[in-house]
Design an enzyme around this catalytic site. Sequence first.
Site, PDB file in Angstrom:
ATOM      1  N   HIS B 372      91.730  26.337 -53.455  1.00 20.06           N
ATOM      2  CA  HIS B 372      90.912  26.322 -52.238  1.00 20.06           C
ATOM      3  C   HIS B 372      89.789  25.290 -52.283  1.00 20.06           C
ATOM      4  O   HIS B 372      89.206  24.951 -51.242  1.00 20.06           O
ATOM      5  CB  HIS B 372      90.335  27.711 -51.975  1.00 20.06           C
ATOM      6  CG  HIS B 372      90.214  28.032 -50.518  1.00 20.06           C
ATOM      7  ND1 HIS B 372      89.713  27.130 -49.595  1.00 20.06           N
ATOM      8  CD2 HIS B 372      90.537  29.143 -49.813  1.00 20.06           C
ATOM      9  CE1 HIS B 372      89.719  27.678 -48.382  1.00 20.06           C
ATOM     10  NE2 HIS B 372      90.224  28.909 -48.491  1.00 20.06           N
ATOM     11  N   ASP B 376      92.368  23.840 -47.613  1.00 26.39           N
ATOM     12  CA  ASP B 376      92.209  25.121 -46.932  1.00 26.39           C
ATOM     13  C   ASP B 376      93.593  25.623 -46.475  1.00 26.39           C
ATOM     14  O   ASP B 376      94.599  24.914 -46.649  1.00 26.39           O
ATOM     15  CB  ASP B 376      91.330  24.958 -45.684  1.00 26.39           C
ATOM     16  CG  ASP B 376      89.956  24.470 -46.066  1.00 26.39           C
ATOM     17  OD1 ASP B 376      89.312  23.773 -45.242  1.00 26.39           O
ATOM     18  OD2 ASP B 376      89.517  24.769 -47.201  1.00 26.39           O
TER      19      ASP B 376
END
Lengths: 326, 399, 323
Positions: B372, B376
């Site tokens: 992450h 995203d």
Amino acid sequence: MPERMISCAVAICEALTEEMARDEAIFIIGEDLVAHGGIFGQFKGLPERFPGRVIDSPISESCIVGAGLGAALTGMRPLVDMHFADFVTCAMDEIVNQTAKIRYMFGGQVKVPLVIWAPDGAGLSAAAHHSQSLESWFIHAPGLKVVVPSEPADVKGLLKAAIRDDDPVIFFQHKKLFAREGPVPEGEHIVPLGKAAVKRPGGSVTILTYGSGFYMSMEAANELAGMGIEAEVIDLRTLKPLDFETIADSIKKTNRAVVVHEACLSGGFGAEVSARINSELFDYLDAPVLRVAAKDVPIPFSPRLENFVLPKVEDVIKAVRQVTYR
Amino acid sequence: MATTVIMPKLGLTMKEGTIEKWLKQEGDRVEKGEPLVEIITEKLNFQYESPASGILRKILHHEGKVVPVTTPIAIIAEEGEALPEFEAIKSEVPIEAPMPAAAVRKEMKEHRERIFASPVARKIAQEKGIDLSLLKGSGPGGRIIQTDVISAVERVQTEGARPSVPAQKPADKLIPLKGIRKIIARRMTESFRDTPHFYLSVEVDMSAVQDLKERVKDEVEKRAKVRLTLTDILVKVVASALKEHPIINSRIEGDQIRLLEEINVGVAIALDDGLIVPVVHRADQKSLTEIASVIRNLTRRARRGKLTLEDVGGGTFTLSNMGMLGIDKINPIINPPECSILGVGRTVEKPVVQGGEIKIKPMAWFSLSSDHRIVDGAAAGLFLNHIHKIIENPDLLLV
Amino acid sequence: MKSSVSTREMRRLYRTMVTIRKFETLAGELFAAGKIPGFIHLSIGQEASSVGVCSVLRPDDYIATTHRGHGHVIAKGGDLKKMIAELIGRKTGYCKGKGGSMHIADFSLGILGANGVVGGGFPIIIGAGLSIKLRHTDQVAVCFFGDGASNRGTFHEAMNMASIWKLPILFVCENNCYASTTPTSYACSVTNIAARAAGYNIPGVTVDGNDILAVREAAGQAVDRARRGEGPTLLENKTYRRRGHFEGDPQKYRTRAEVAEWEKNDPLLRFASVLKKKKLLTGEMEKEIQKQVDGELKDAVAFAEQSEWPNPEEALEDMFINP
């Protein structure tokens, strides 16, 4: 070899009798030796047995040591009696500047087979000028060997070894130990210089000691055993050259050490041993090396004062408990 | 002439190796070319052959020791030959060199909280892998002393990983955490702990890919001399998709993201003693034939323990096909320092609704784990979607 | 009663004095040229004392000497090569470079060493004397020292001890008028150091220390006494230290005039004159001797300068016989 119980004084006499009979080059010089065989009776019988080889001298410490040195340089093997160790100061030049340095300074041309013998130590209310333990001064003078035995067997064995050694040896022996008895083997008995002795094996702590400190340490070890602490008592016997191997073997096993000596704390031999343990055995230490020693004051006269200043069995026990965290 | 054996540099980036196992002991005769020692690097287990013949006179570093490349690790010489001096094991008399003041100050600043422990306590802790910061010292001033560390060691040995299990259980078997297992343990822990994973999954219709496989497998077999597998096709698909989604073919470096130019797809292979990920370099530029050939070659060598550092190095993305083991879905842990990893489950015939009708289709779960910090959900989702599209329409590979 | 000295011996005495003079002068030059580390103390002007005393000694007799001891060592037969090598610190020196100028020794010649401590020789010579007595030989031990040393405690202890034990010792005080920067006239309680002997029941003899035959005569008598077991003697050779205490000494404690005055009392010139009057020495012979000695010294310097320096690690050697 069978053993018998004799005192340090008798052990010294035996050692010298045997050596002087063996080698004509050996003679003894010092103050007040002939009339009573020395002020502690340490040479009893020798003046009669070896006429002319136990020489009374005037009160001239420089020349007493010098006499020994000059004779050693010209084929003899003298033993110089300093009367009291405290008086080495009157002959410091001869001991430290001359005796210690001559062989080296002159490029190894000559050997100096001299023994300087000095009774030392406190606990007899003899006060400041007759009670000192000065062995650490001579550690600091390269060229001298320094011996400090405790038990009669070592006194005899080391004295013989010192006399036979071709290098200069300064030999301190505690006054109080003259009367102390201990087992001494019959027959020829020589203890090599430079070898310590593990006199009480144990796994909990290493006690490094010599001279009068030995007896204190053994007593403390007995008491500590009752607390479940098994002390390994090592009698160093020779301070220089030091048997560091024996010390290392022990500390690698116990991981902690306490040095015990009657000499005062600052600059005492404990400081030297401690520094060496620190630099060579650091990773084995579970606690800092502690020293048990006299307080840094001249030795006072009155018994209560003297007793306060000198190290005691309970000081050893306290130090051991500190390093074992008990 | 004595020969000094050094920790070999087995690959471009290798900086240090672990001595896993000495295959010869001190005093043994060894011939040049004979396997001498097993060395583990970050990625593989390597049997290093003796560079000389003679007697293994001295082992300078023992099993378990991590040693920088070119460090002397052993000496081979004939009986009675003089050996060169080494300070590898222990120095007799340490020289007391005072630490320069600046270094001391720097060190003190770095130790925000100093742990007081006796030298021997530290030594034992280091040898036994005990973390001193977790111990409470019973010495003066909270000093951690020998008994504190010894107690901790005993606790670890008796309690182990299952504190509720009583001490005496003769049926338990102990497997030491060493070698490749130890490395996997460390890397996966680091990855799991330091990388914020998130997981996206999609169920994919495999029928088009199965058809493709049927159509081209003979030709591939003829050229590569190996049978075409689903994994080979998956590698090609993934490589193609990565080309369109460079953000996935990346890694974090400090406070920047590096988009990697090469597309090197690693293929997870299960060996007896652990997982290994050989890499298909420049997979995007290889044909199916080439990919199949490369993967088979890597697999064969992997099973024989003959992979080199180059074989396992430089990966930019990893594929983990769990289908062969009958697993439906896997959310794999990212292979650091890559951005993502794709886990593919088994293909199962299932009823699915397509165009309002129930059809029986071969379906498989595709799961993408991503970092992450780099991507995203949207970016990862687009990538996974792309893969989905190609799988269900492999002609897109030509576009 | 003067004993007669053979012609050969006369010439040997002269040659030895010349050797010492030239050696010391050379040492001064080497020092000024920066070739001798540390410091040196030259005995120029005192040659008659060294040579006169040593000329009546046997090779197995002992001497202890001082920081100003080059002359004594040469007079006792020291090797010029080894001496210069030691002065410049090479490993071929007498002490392998470990002693230097102030600590030259040659035990094979009975030279028990030069001492860096003023008055350090007394206790050692007592030991040598005692050793001779215990071994029942007829050797003799000689302690060279200066006027300054006679104020040290060790002097007094030694005089007393030598006296009570009748040790075969000759105490030779080379009273050269100064102890470093301090005049004897200031520091000593007596004008003649020999007067102190009376306090120890020892014969004390004061002699013109720049008259080599007078020195030799007095020393010879003292040595004979000692060999006969009659005990020690204190011999005072009155002389003068022509150079500074050490090379580089600014010598603010005396006048050039005084030094010049003593130059007239040069022991070499005086003896040369005596020899020439007795026709034992000619101008040519003088030149020949000078040439020979120059040659020997040149060889010695060459030997020394070509010698190796000691290895640094050698500093750890020669401590103990049994380490």
